[in-house]
Design a protein around this motif. Sequence first.
Motif, PDB file in Angstrom:
ATOM      1  N   ALA A   9       0.832  -1.208   0.000  1.00 12.33           N
ATOM      2  CA  ALA A   9       0.000   0.000   0.000  1.00 12.33           C
ATOM      3  C   ALA A   9       0.868   1.259   0.000  1.00 12.33           C
ATOM      4  N   ALA A  10       1.906   1.276   0.809  1.00 14.69           N
ATOM      5  CA  ALA A  10       2.799   2.435   0.855  1.00 14.69           C
ATOM      6  C   ALA A  10       3.511   2.617  -0.484  1.00 14.69           C
ATOM      7  N   ALA A  11       3.968   1.532  -1.091  1.00 11.46           N
ATOM      8  CA  ALA A  11       4.646   1.602  -2.394  1.00 11.46           C
ATOM      9  C   ALA A  11       3.689   2.083  -3.484  1.00 11.46           C
ATOM     10  N   ALA A  12       2.403   1.817  -3.327  1.00 10.12           N
ATOM     11  CA  ALA A  12       1.398   2.267  -4.297  1.00 10.12           C
ATOM     12  C   ALA A  12       0.992   3.720  -4.066  1.00 10.12           C
ATOM     13  N   GLY A  13       1.572   4.349  -3.035  1.00 10.26           N
ATOM     14  CA  GLY A  13       1.270   5.748  -2.765  1.00 10.26           C
ATOM     15  C   GLY A  13       0.040   5.979  -1.929  1.00 10.26           C
ATOM     16  N   LEU A  14      -0.385   4.956  -1.203  1.00 11.73           N
ATOM     17  CA  LEU A  14      -1.611   5.081  -0.410  1.00 11.73           C
ATOM     18  C   LEU A  14      -1.384   5.590   1.010  1.00 11.73           C
ATOM     19  N   GLY A  15      -0.145   5.902   1.361  1.00  4.07           N
ATOM     20  CA  GLY A  15       0.106   6.426   2.691  1.00  4.07           C
ATOM     21  C   GLY A  15       1.505   6.116   3.176  1.00  4.07           C
ATOM     22  N   VAL A  16       1.713   6.369   4.448  1.00  2.35           N
ATOM     23  CA  VAL A  16       2.997   6.167   5.109  1.00  2.35           C
ATOM     24  C   VAL A  16       2.848   4.982   6.051  1.00  2.35           C
ATOM     25  N   ALA A  17       3.885   4.158   6.138  1.00  3.43           N
ATOM     26  CA  ALA A  17       3.828   2.984   7.014  1.00  3.43           C
ATOM     27  C   ALA A  17       5.126   2.853   7.794  1.00  3.43           C
ATOM     28  N   ARG A  18       5.024   2.378   9.004  1.00  6.25           N
ATOM     29  CA  ARG A  18       6.191   2.052   9.827  1.00  6.25           C
ATOM     30  C   ARG A  18       6.340   0.542   9.794  1.00  6.25           C
ATOM     31  N   LEU A  19       7.411   0.070   9.116  1.00  6.26           N
ATOM     32  CA  LEU A  19       7.562  -1.360   8.874  1.00  6.26           C
ATOM     33  C   LEU A  19       8.972  -1.820   9.173  1.00  6.26           C
ATOM     34  N   ALA A  20       9.109  -3.103   9.393  1.00  8.16           N
ATOM     35  CA  ALA A  20      10.424  -3.715   9.587  1.00  8.16           C
ATOM     36  C   ALA A  20      11.189  -3.685   8.272  1.00  8.16           C
ATOM     37  N   ASP A  21      12.495  -3.561   8.367  1.00 12.10           N
ATOM     38  CA  ASP A  21      13.336  -3.477   7.178  1.00 12.10           C
ATOM     39  C   ASP A  21      13.247  -4.710   6.287  1.00 12.10           C
ATOM     40  N   VAL A  22      12.883  -5.836   6.828  1.00 10.91           N
ATOM     41  CA  VAL A  22      12.749  -7.042   6.013  1.00 10.91           C
ATOM     42  C   VAL A  22      11.675  -6.850   4.934  1.00 10.91           C
ATOM     43  N   TYR A  23      10.699  -6.008   5.172  1.00 11.42           N
ATOM     44  CA  TYR A  23       9.659  -5.725   4.189  1.00 11.42           C
ATOM     45  C   TYR A  23      10.085  -4.640   3.196  1.00 11.42           C
ATOM     46  N   THR A  24      10.873  -3.685   3.648  1.00 10.37           N
ATOM     47  CA  THR A  24      11.096  -2.472   2.863  1.00 10.37           C
ATOM     48  C   THR A  24      12.427  -2.371   2.131  1.00 10.37           C
ATOM     49  N   ASP A  25      13.475  -3.037   2.600  1.00  5.64           N
ATOM     50  CA  ASP A  25      14.816  -2.816   2.043  1.00  5.64           C
ATOM     51  C   ASP A  25      14.897  -3.011   0.538  1.00  5.64           C
ATOM     52  N   ALA A  26      14.339  -4.068   0.014  1.00  9.20           N
ATOM     53  CA  ALA A  26      14.416  -4.320  -1.428  1.00  9.20           C
ATOM     54  C   ALA A  26      13.708  -3.218  -2.214  1.00  9.20           C
ATOM     55  N   LEU A  27      12.548  -2.785  -1.743  1.00  8.15           N
ATOM     56  CA  LEU A  27      11.804  -1.736  -2.437  1.00  8.15           C
ATOM     57  C   LEU A  27      12.534  -0.398  -2.377  1.00  8.15           C
ATOM     58  N   ILE A  28      13.162  -0.120  -1.267  1.00  6.56           N
ATOM     59  CA  ILE A  28      13.938   1.121  -1.143  1.00  6.56           C
ATOM     60  C   ILE A  28      15.121   1.081  -2.103  1.00  6.56           C
ATOM     61  N   LYS A  29      15.819  -0.044  -2.169  1.00  5.83           N
ATOM     62  CA  LYS A  29      16.969  -0.173  -3.071  1.00  5.83           C
ATOM     63  C   LYS A  29      16.568  -0.022  -4.532  1.00  5.83           C
ATOM     64  N   ARG A  30      15.376  -0.482  -4.896  1.00  5.50           N
ATOM     65  CA  ARG A  30      14.891  -0.368  -6.278  1.00  5.50           C
ATOM     66  C   ARG A  30      14.254   0.991  -6.569  1.00  5.50           C
ATOM     67  N   GLY A  31      14.127   1.829  -5.547  1.00  6.00           N
ATOM     68  CA  GLY A  31      13.540   3.146  -5.738  1.00  6.00           C
ATOM     69  C   GLY A  31      12.025   3.145  -5.775  1.00  6.00           C
ATOM     70  N   GLU A  32      11.414   2.056  -5.368  1.00  2.00           N
ATOM     71  CA  GLU A  32       9.953   1.947  -5.386  1.00  2.00           C
ATOM     72  C   GLU A  32       9.312   2.461  -4.100  1.00  2.00           C
ATOM     73  N   LEU A  33      10.144   2.693  -3.096  1.00  2.00           N
ATOM     74  CA  LEU A  33       9.669   3.161  -1.804  1.00  2.00           C
ATOM     75  C   LEU A  33      10.694   4.161  -1.285  1.00  2.00           C
ATOM     76  N   THR A  34      10.228   5.217  -0.645  1.00  2.00           N
ATOM     77  CA  THR A  34      11.118   6.238  -0.103  1.00  2.00           C
ATOM     78  C   THR A  34      11.140   6.133   1.408  1.00  2.00           C
ATOM     79  N   GLU A  35      12.343   6.076   1.954  1.00  2.00           N
ATOM     80  CA  GLU A  35      12.476   6.007   3.409  1.00  2.00           C
ATOM     81  C   GLU A  35      12.355   7.402   3.990  1.00  2.00           C
ATOM     82  N   MET A  36      11.538   7.521   5.012  1.00  2.00           N
ATOM     83  CA  MET A  36      11.387   8.770   5.747  1.00  2.00           C
ATOM     84  C   MET A  36      12.021   8.576   7.114  1.00  2.00           C
ATOM     85  N   LEU A  37      12.492   9.635   7.708  1.00  2.00           N
ATOM     86  CA  LEU A  37      13.124   9.575   9.032  1.00  2.00           C
ATOM     87  C   LEU A  37      14.264   8.553   9.057  1.00  2.00           C
ATOM     88  N   SER A  38      15.155   8.626   8.075  1.00  2.00           N
ATOM     89  CA  SER A  38      16.217   7.634   7.941  1.00  2.00           C
ATOM     90  C   SER A  38      17.171   7.586   9.141  1.00  2.00           C
TER      91      SER A  38
END
Length: 80
Positions: A9-38
Motif C-alpha cells: 500500500a505504501a509503495a502504491a502511494g496510499l500512505g505512510v507505514a512504519r515497517l520492519a526493514d525485512v519488508y522495505t529494504d528491497a523496495l527502497i533499493k529499487r527506488g519503489e519506496l522512499t524512506e522517511m526519518l532515515s
Amino acid sequence: SNGRVMCQAAAAGLGVARLADVYTDALIKRGELTEMLSGWKQTTPLWLVSPPTRHQLHRVRELMNYLTANFKTRYEAVLG
C-alpha cells in the motif's frame, strides 16, 4: 496488521507505514519506496518463552540454542 500488505500500500502511494526493514529494504533499493526519518531506527528484541528447564523437551532446547546462535546472522543475510 500485515506487513506485506502495508508495504504494498505504501509503495502504491496510499500512505505512510512504519515497517520492519525485512519488508522495505528491497523496495527502497529499487527506488519503489522512499524512506522517511532515515536517522531513526528501532530494534525489536526477540524473546523465547518456554517451560522451565526441568519440563522442557530436548528439541525445544535445541531450537532455542539454534535461534540464539544464528538468528541475527540469518536475519541480516535475508536483508542482503
